[in-house]
Design a protein around this motif. Sequence first.
Motif, mmCIF file in Angstrom:
data_model
loop_
_atom_site.group_PDB
_atom_site.id
_atom_site.type_symbol
_atom_site.label_atom_id
_atom_site.label_comp_id
_atom_site.label_asym_id
_atom_site.label_seq_id
_atom_site.Cartn_x
_atom_site.Cartn_y
_atom_site.Cartn_z
ATOM 1 N N ARG A 194 0.837 -1.203 0.000
ATOM 2 C CA ARG A 194 0.000 0.000 0.000
ATOM 3 C C ARG A 194 0.871 1.253 0.000
ATOM 4 N NH1 ARG A 194 -3.245 -3.809 2.443
ATOM 5 N NH2 ARG A 194 -4.949 -4.313 1.002
ATOM 6 N N HIS A 195 1.878 1.271 0.850
ATOM 7 C CA HIS A 195 2.869 2.354 0.811
ATOM 8 C C HIS A 195 4.255 1.711 0.857
ATOM 9 C CE1 HIS A 195 -0.446 5.196 1.819
ATOM 10 N NE2 HIS A 195 0.289 5.988 1.054
ATOM 11 N N PHE A 196 5.035 2.015 -0.151
ATOM 12 C CA PHE A 196 6.365 1.428 -0.295
ATOM 13 C C PHE A 196 7.324 2.034 0.723
ATOM 14 C CE2 PHE A 196 10.619 1.580 -2.300
ATOM 15 C CZ PHE A 196 10.840 0.220 -2.425
ATOM 16 N N GLU A 197 8.166 1.185 1.308
ATOM 17 C CA GLU A 197 9.214 1.641 2.219
ATOM 18 C C GLU A 197 10.572 1.222 1.667
ATOM 19 O OE1 GLU A 197 8.649 3.643 4.466
ATOM 20 O OE2 GLU A 197 6.555 3.378 5.063
ATOM 21 N N ASP B 202 -0.113 -6.332 -3.761
ATOM 22 C CA ASP B 202 -1.534 -6.074 -3.524
ATOM 23 C C ASP B 202 -2.073 -5.261 -4.680
ATOM 24 O OD1 ASP B 202 -4.112 -5.706 -2.070
ATOM 25 O OD2 ASP B 202 -2.915 -6.441 -0.393
ATOM 26 N N ASP B 203 -3.344 -4.886 -4.589
ATOM 27 C CA ASP B 203 -3.970 -4.122 -5.662
ATOM 28 C C ASP B 203 -3.247 -2.802 -5.917
ATOM 29 O OD1 ASP B 203 -6.392 -5.838 -6.138
ATOM 30 O OD2 ASP B 203 -6.761 -5.333 -4.042
ATOM 31 N N GLN B 204 -2.665 -2.227 -4.871
ATOM 32 C CA GLN B 204 -2.087 -0.889 -4.971
ATOM 33 C C GLN B 204 -0.597 -0.879 -5.322
ATOM 34 O OE1 GLN B 204 -3.826 -2.005 -2.260
ATOM 35 N NE2 GLN B 204 -5.782 -0.971 -2.592
ATOM 36 N N GLY B 205 0.003 -2.045 -5.501
ATOM 37 C CA GLY B 205 1.410 -2.051 -5.882
ATOM 38 C C GLY B 205 2.047 -3.423 -5.805
ATOM 39 N N TRP B 206 2.949 -3.694 -6.771
ATOM 40 C CA TRP B 206 3.729 -4.949 -6.824
ATOM 41 C C TRP B 206 5.172 -4.578 -6.508
ATOM 42 C CZ3 TRP B 206 1.938 -9.918 -8.221
ATOM 43 C CH2 TRP B 206 2.949 -10.891 -8.313
ATOM 44 N N ARG B 207 5.733 -5.156 -5.439
ATOM 45 C CA ARG B 207 7.001 -4.648 -4.902
ATOM 46 C C ARG B 207 8.210 -5.564 -5.100
ATOM 47 N NH1 ARG B 207 4.819 -0.030 -5.217
ATOM 48 N NH2 ARG B 207 3.182 0.430 -3.696
ATOM 49 N N ILE B 208 8.070 -6.685 -5.772
ATOM 50 C CA ILE B 208 9.173 -7.629 -5.920
ATOM 51 C C ILE B 208 9.489 -7.833 -7.398
ATOM 52 C CG2 ILE B 208 7.483 -9.511 -5.625
ATOM 53 C CD1 ILE B 208 9.772 -11.307 -4.705
ATOM 54 N N GLU B 209 10.750 -7.675 -7.763
ATOM 55 C CA GLU B 209 11.174 -7.883 -9.137
ATOM 56 C C GLU B 209 11.029 -9.356 -9.521
ATOM 57 O OE1 GLU B 209 15.129 -7.166 -11.951
ATOM 58 O OE2 GLU B 209 15.364 -7.515 -9.804
ATOM 59 N N ILE B 210 10.324 -9.608 -10.608
ATOM 60 C CA ILE B 210 10.206 -10.952 -11.184
ATOM 61 C C ILE B 210 10.744 -10.868 -12.611
ATOM 62 C CG2 ILE B 210 8.652 -12.828 -11.817
ATOM 63 C CD1 ILE B 210 8.870 -12.417 -8.790
ATOM 64 N N THR C 111 6.890 -4.947 -12.355
ATOM 65 C CA THR C 111 7.475 -3.784 -11.691
ATOM 66 C C THR C 111 7.511 -2.555 -12.595
ATOM 67 O OG1 THR C 111 9.624 -4.791 -12.198
ATOM 68 C CG2 THR C 111 8.803 -5.003 -9.944
ATOM 69 N N GLU C 112 7.571 -2.763 -13.902
ATOM 70 C CA GLU C 112 7.548 -1.606 -14.808
ATOM 71 C C GLU C 112 6.211 -0.879 -14.733
ATOM 72 O OE1 GLU C 112 8.363 -3.167 -18.665
ATOM 73 O OE2 GLU C 112 10.431 -3.758 -18.175
ATOM 74 N N ILE C 113 5.128 -1.644 -14.612
ATOM 75 C CA ILE C 113 3.782 -1.069 -14.578
ATOM 76 C C ILE C 113 3.136 -1.252 -13.203
ATOM 77 C CG2 ILE C 113 1.446 -1.253 -15.523
ATOM 78 C CD1 ILE C 113 2.728 -2.120 -18.189
ATOM 79 N N GLY C 114 3.188 -2.476 -12.704
ATOM 80 C CA GLY C 114 2.438 -2.819 -11.491
ATOM 81 C C GLY C 114 2.972 -2.211 -10.215
ATOM 82 N N ALA C 115 4.209 -1.704 -10.211
ATOM 83 C CA ALA C 115 4.798 -1.157 -8.977
ATOM 84 C C ALA C 115 4.426 0.302 -8.748
ATOM 85 C CB ALA C 115 6.319 -1.305 -9.013
ATOM 86 N N HIS D 203 2.850 7.269 -6.885
ATOM 87 C CA HIS D 203 3.495 6.572 -5.755
ATOM 88 C C HIS D 203 3.900 5.178 -6.198
ATOM 89 C CE1 HIS D 203 4.379 5.399 -1.613
ATOM 90 N NE2 HIS D 203 3.887 4.212 -1.958
ATOM 91 N N GLY D 204 5.078 4.752 -5.754
ATOM 92 C CA GLY D 204 5.490 3.390 -6.069
ATOM 93 C C GLY D 204 6.924 3.109 -5.710
ATOM 94 N N GLY D 205 7.366 1.962 -6.161
ATOM 95 C CA GLY D 205 8.707 1.495 -5.888
ATOM 96 C C GLY D 205 8.705 -0.018 -5.783
ATOM 97 N N PHE D 206 9.890 -0.608 -5.900
ATOM 98 C CA PHE D 206 9.990 -2.062 -5.762
ATOM 99 C C PHE D 206 11.404 -2.416 -5.334
ATOM 100 C CE2 PHE D 206 11.193 -1.129 -10.116
ATOM 101 C CZ PHE D 206 12.283 -1.961 -10.361
ATOM 102 N N TYR D 207 11.552 -3.653 -4.904
ATOM 103 C CA TYR D 207 12.861 -4.162 -4.485
ATOM 104 C C TYR D 207 13.424 -5.027 -5.604
ATOM 105 C CZ TYR D 207 10.596 -2.880 -0.103
ATOM 106 O OH TYR D 207 9.914 -2.195 0.868
ATOM 107 N N THR D 208 14.661 -4.741 -5.987
ATOM 108 C CA THR D 208 15.318 -5.619 -6.949
ATOM 109 C C THR D 208 15.616 -6.948 -6.277
ATOM 110 O OG1 THR D 208 17.562 -4.938 -6.369
ATOM 111 C CG2 THR D 208 16.394 -3.592 -8.012
ATOM 112 N N GLN D 209 15.907 -7.942 -7.089
ATOM 113 C CA GLN D 209 16.233 -9.239 -6.499
ATOM 114 C C GLN D 209 17.526 -9.178 -5.702
ATOM 115 O OE1 GLN D 209 15.814 -12.630 -9.073
ATOM 116 N NE2 GLN D 209 13.646 -12.189 -9.466
#
Length: 777
Positions: A172-175, A201-209, A216-220, A239-245
Amino acid sequence: MKKISCFIISLATAGLLFSCSGKKEMREANYQVVPLPAEITTENGTPFTLSKATKIVFPQENEKMQRNAQFLAAYLEISTGIKPEITTTAPQKNAVILALDAVNENPEAYRIEVNENTITITGSSEAGVFYGIQTLRKATPVGENISVMYPQVIINDQPRFGYRGMMLDVARHFEPADFVKKYIDMLALHNINRFHWHLTDDQGWRIEIKKFPKLTEIGAFRKETVIGKNTGKYDGKPHGGFYTQDEISDIVKYAEERYITIIPEIDLPGHMLSALAAYPELGCTGGPYEVAKEWGVFEDVLCPGKEATFEFLEGVLSEVMELFPSKYIHIGGDECPKVRWEKCPDCQRRIKELGLKDDSKHTAEHYLQSYVTARIEKFLNDHGRNIIGWDEILEGELAPNATVMSWRGMEGGILAAQMNHDVIMTPTSYCYFDYYQTQDIENEPLSIGGYVPIEKVYSFEPVPEVLTPEQKKHILGPQANLWTEYIKTPEHVEYMVMPRIAALCEVQWLQPEKKNYEEFLKRLPRLLALYDKLGYHYATHVFDIQAKLMPNFETNALNVELSTIDDAPIYYTLNGEEPTTSSTLYEGSFTIKGDAEIKAVAIRENGKNSKIFHEKVKVSKSTFKPIVLLTQPAPNYAFSGPGMLVDGLFGKSSNYKTGRWMGFQNEDLIAVIDMLEPTGISKAEIRNAVVTGDWVFDASEITIASSNNDSVFTTVKSEKYIDAKMENWSDVVTHTLTFDPVTARYFKVTVKPSIIPAWHPGKGNRAFIFVDEIVLD
């Protein structure tokens, strides 16, 4: 307390003396820490003294024990300014020795022995040593330029539960990754060994696949975020962000070094809008979809009728397993509407192929979700992993090896344990740290609602007595959850978690007979001193005035008891004036029989006064009169019982979980009030808390009836109400019924719930009603 002019005593470290000259001051360690060790046996003799000459000794060629030694040295430096040298060669004296031995069969058990020359921490494993280090760390006083005396002692300790969890939602909120590491450090301080990381979740995908880069290009990323509680207004800020592997691998290693296992959650088949926005062909309608900008449960979910959906899930989970060595993978399974499946030709074809049918318990679509869960479980089991799912996975057929995380109360966990499935207990009423921790919500950061104060967390018993001894073994342990719809910053995360996590860790660690909330409060300030030293942002409600307001039906009055954690002097007024040292000094409980506006403050010598406690008491003819309920409130919303409906106290907002509102769903509220003598009444006032998003609606009908013999009642007044709104809303609604004066001894009040209207997802069901006070005048 003497006044010291050369420093300011912080609230949590009051009583510690700091040197004005720079000369080292000698302090004494205190082994009464959080969580409290199982056995503390003090010994007579000269204490061990920590100094710059102290060395920490670890076994040769043991990398984990070397790291333990490094941790201890760093911890001691933070608390005291002294960083002992670490070595594999033990000196004859002035050494802290880390060792491994079969303390007992529990791999997390440890033993601490302190004598004049050495402190020895012996663990059943390196993890056990680590928890012994945490105890020594928390026993060490916090200061600058100090030496510490450790009284001679023998401590034997081990945890009650092998699973001690804490969850963080970053969807919901990226840290940032650095804060996730800080969060892990917070867990380690509290002896927590499982980090449930909610990554999608619906509001963001935070893990690189890597197989599915659009996740992560769109869903994060979402375009903007709703302001407040789904107000329809948005902040206009992406708002967004994700963790690289690589970042995830680094965080997993960081946690492992602190004996914490990370359990990743990929929520499926619902809560997948961020994935559908990236790969719309995986939905039933084909989209277009958008990463959600608001909060809630959405009808667009993964399509289990398409084989491509399972290829996607297996591809995602294969990379998840490569990153996370955890035995468990959390697959969510909660809040998955079946609306799209009911109309989707692919889903209906799958249902027909599988021979799924509606029955008296569930629809065919529920059994379709069971098929998804079972198929994903088999895939993970084939790779040596097990699944955890929220208790919704009980709806339909429970996958054979699934562990159930019970959040909608204890019932799901009880049922799963009775079916011989493992359970993690995390009910909202005790373990949701996104809920408010005080009733004074006007002065709190925005929260999702609810009410879970620290004393409620501490009172949690995760193992229900209704289970047999064998079934109780399936309760792996308790966990608290932090969902972040309304929590945007690391500082806010810390504020919501601490110090409630301290109460949680005693629930997780101590045997139930060792728990004592009053003693916990006495130990807590020393832990808060360490929070201060570490720069943590934590809630300070434990230092405010704690009030017990109890109706007394023998004296027909309200008994008032006030207290503070440190017995600070309390001054109060009853006329709404701001209290000062010139106001009445609280010297013991007092009673109130008429209207009053209580204000009270704890005044401390160090200037760290409490917030002003404020409560209005409104007395009517029915206040403090005996009351009997003829129907039963909802089990989770009975609170202190029928007396709360005539105690002169009112809910301060529509937050119906504060203990001021009594809730009913399956029955009407029917109460009989004994006025003790014939009394003239011409007006009734009933207040309802309304939060339609939670199925809490206004009353549909209120009836007042009178009697002189408590058996035959005559209706005095009845009114019906219709909620014409066509969207969710929340507020407090006051219903005032006036009528010609009636004189009677007994009055019966009936409040009927509404049937949820057609526009609402709960249409046709009986709504909840919540009432805070019955006023008769």
